[in-house]
Scaffold this motif. Structure first.
Motif, PDB file in Angstrom:
ATOM      1  N   LEU A  26       0.843  -1.205   0.000  1.00  0.00           N
ATOM      2  CA  LEU A  26       0.000   0.000   0.000  1.00  0.00           C
ATOM      3  C   LEU A  26       0.871   1.246   0.000  1.00  0.00           C
ATOM      4  O   LEU A  26       0.572   2.224  -0.705  1.00  0.00           O
ATOM      5  CB  LEU A  26      -0.933  -0.007   1.208  1.00  0.00           C
ATOM      6  N   PHE A  27       1.958   1.241   0.764  1.00  0.00           N
ATOM      7  CA  PHE A  27       2.880   2.372   0.744  1.00  0.00           C
ATOM      8  C   PHE A  27       3.463   2.575  -0.661  1.00  0.00           C
ATOM      9  O   PHE A  27       3.563   3.706  -1.145  1.00  0.00           O
ATOM     10  CB  PHE A  27       4.020   2.152   1.741  1.00  0.00           C
ATOM     11  N   PHE A  28       3.860   1.479  -1.303  1.00  0.00           N
ATOM     12  CA  PHE A  28       4.442   1.577  -2.641  1.00  0.00           C
ATOM     13  C   PHE A  28       3.429   2.127  -3.644  1.00  0.00           C
ATOM     14  O   PHE A  28       3.755   3.000  -4.461  1.00  0.00           O
ATOM     15  CB  PHE A  28       4.920   0.202  -3.109  1.00  0.00           C
ATOM     16  N   VAL A  29       2.210   1.613  -3.605  1.00  0.00           N
ATOM     17  CA  VAL A  29       1.182   2.059  -4.545  1.00  0.00           C
ATOM     18  C   VAL A  29       0.865   3.531  -4.327  1.00  0.00           C
ATOM     19  O   VAL A  29       0.769   4.317  -5.285  1.00  0.00           O
ATOM     20  CB  VAL A  29      -0.092   1.201  -4.410  1.00  0.00           C
ATOM     21  N   LEU A  30       0.700   3.937  -3.087  1.00  0.00           N
ATOM     22  CA  LEU A  30       0.403   5.338  -2.772  1.00  0.00           C
ATOM     23  C   LEU A  30       1.518   6.261  -3.246  1.00  0.00           C
ATOM     24  O   LEU A  30       1.266   7.300  -3.868  1.00  0.00           O
ATOM     25  CB  LEU A  30       0.205   5.508  -1.267  1.00  0.00           C
ATOM     26  N   SER A  31       2.753   5.895  -2.939  1.00  0.00           N
ATOM     27  CA  SER A  31       3.893   6.733  -3.317  1.00  0.00           C
ATOM     28  C   SER A  31       3.970   6.890  -4.827  1.00  0.00           C
ATOM     29  O   SER A  31       4.106   8.010  -5.354  1.00  0.00           O
ATOM     30  CB  SER A  31       5.179   6.116  -2.768  1.00  0.00           C
TER      31      SER A  31
END
Length: 424
Positions: A90-95
């Motif tokens: 989720l962090f990767f997708v958001l970033s």
């Protein structure tokens, strides 16, 4: 947080009049009336991901091992699947979503982006000060005499620990993911301008969208194929961490976020979902994430092997069905709750500090003893202490460091704070 400016559409492409389907001749898309609310929702997602990450690492810490193997601190299989849900994707997708938006706008609708040096400067002041301080401090406390484990410090300070099988999780274990973040930033300043240049000769907007979408698909499929070959072709065990944690295996999460950015730019204000579609999509995404965690019972089974590329897709569906809607409801109210967005604001500090805090509390005997009975209280204690420390860290380190952005203007030039004095 996007670090590049919204572009102004030019009136011509390669000396030719702009095609009819671009903003210069067609009515501009209306700006979403709830842009600030949407940003708050994304902040809420960050807060949720940070809190779940803390719970996940406490869960790992409270595993017990004996001659019969490993035993989870949560005996119920269904509850264990919820607690053990890993949310790093989720962090990767958001970033990737936020940082790709301006490049996607420039490639699809024309315009320009800030220079790569500005992009990297702004990302550096966001990531590096807190990271360097935390790594240096934790390393020094664990290496009180020189030279200490100097190779570990060097790898962490150069963001290359993800390539080292022995030291990938040393010092501050979760920061292996920041190695991938830095590599994504470097890739972004190359791939973003390339996409813009590739799309300029294309007259049809649909063609430009297709080129951008195809690029994201290739970046997603590549890591998926790599994992399949490594696991089933070469039979590399999951403990070869650089094989399955390196960019060649984990860039799929960033590719999904880039694809979401392309989709949102392509749609503009069109095709917003109503509740009858958005709610089932959210439920399906959350159920899929839960099932991936529930079914992944062995380290090298199919759900576990492909957990991260599949979970990235599901997180994208959840994000899309949250931000591209006609009306906000209870789900959005929960995401924008002040306490959750507050955690989201300090989510980076929480991500960096929570593991050292947990280990310090554990080693000092301030957490309950190992076992199933001690786990729930340990989660509460670590969350309370880590969130408090993260709040202090944000205001004492992150926020002051962010002010360094004022040293440069939009083109990366040093800003003149006293222009009148310079002319005298």
């Amino acid at each position: 947080m996007s670090t590049v400016s919204t572009a102004v559409a030019p009136t011509a492409v390669n000396g030719r009049p702009r095609p009819k389907d671009t903003p210069a001749t067609s009515p501009p898309a209306k700006a979403a009336p709830s842009a600030n609310r949407r940003n708050a929702e994304l902040q809420g997602f960050r807060g949720m991901a940070a809190l779940l990450t803390v719970v996940f690492h406490v869960w790992q810490q409270y595993f017990t091992y004996d001659r019969d193997g490993a035993h989870s601190p949560v005996p119920n299989r269904y509850a264990n699947a919820l607690v053990s849900l890993e949310v790093i994707d989720l962090f990767f997708v958001l970033s990737a979503y936020l940082l790709t938006l301006s490049y996607a706008r420039a490639a699809i609708d024309g315009g320009s982006t800030r220079p790569g040096r500005v992009f990297l400067f702004r990302r550096a002041i966001r990531i590096v000060p807190l990271y360097f301080l935390a790594i240096s401090f934790i390393w020094a406390t664990r290496n009180p005499t020189l030279p200490g484990e100097w190779s570990d410090l060097l790898r962490h300070l150069t963001f290359t620990q993800v390539f080292d099988r022995e030291q990938i999780f040393y010092t501050i274990g979760p920061t292996w993911s920041l190695s991938l973040e830095i590599m994504f930033y470097l890739a972004m300043v190359v791939l973003g301008p390339l996409a813009v240049r590739a799309c300029r000769p294309l007259r049809r907007r649909a063609s430009r969208v297709a080129v951008c979408a195809a690029g994201c698909a290739v970046l997603y499929i590549g890591p998926f194929v790599w994992i399949a070959v490594a696991r089933y072709g070469l039979e590399i065990p999951h403990t070869e961490w650089p094989v399955y944690f390196g960019p060649q295996a984990r860039f799929g999460g960033f590719a999904v976020g880039m694809g979401l950015a392309v989709l949102m730019v392509a749609l503009g204000d069109r095709g917003r979902l109503d509740g009858k579609v958005a709610v089932p999509l959210r439920v399906a995404a959350l159920a899929g994430l839960y099932l991936l965690s529930l079914c992944g019972t062995e380290a090298e089974d199919f759900p576990t092997t492909f957990f991260h590329p599949l979970s990235a897709l599901l997180w994208m569906v959840l994000l899309y069905s949250t931000i591209h809607v006609r009306r906000r409801g209870r789900w959005h109210s929960w995401l924008t709750a002040r306490w959750l967005t507050g955690v989201g604001l300090a989510s980076y500090s929480l991500f960096v500090w929570h593991e050292p805090i947990m280990l310090a509390l554990y080693n000092a005997g301030l957490l309950p003893p190992d076992g199933q009975q001690g786990f729930p209280l340990a989660v509460v204690i670590v969350l309370v202490v880590a969130v408090a420390a993260a709040t202090v860290s944000y205001w004492a380190i992150e926020y002051p460091a962010s002010l360094l952005g004022k040293l440069k203007d939009g083109q990366g030039r040093s800003r003149e704070f006293y222009p009148e004095a310079a002319r005298q």
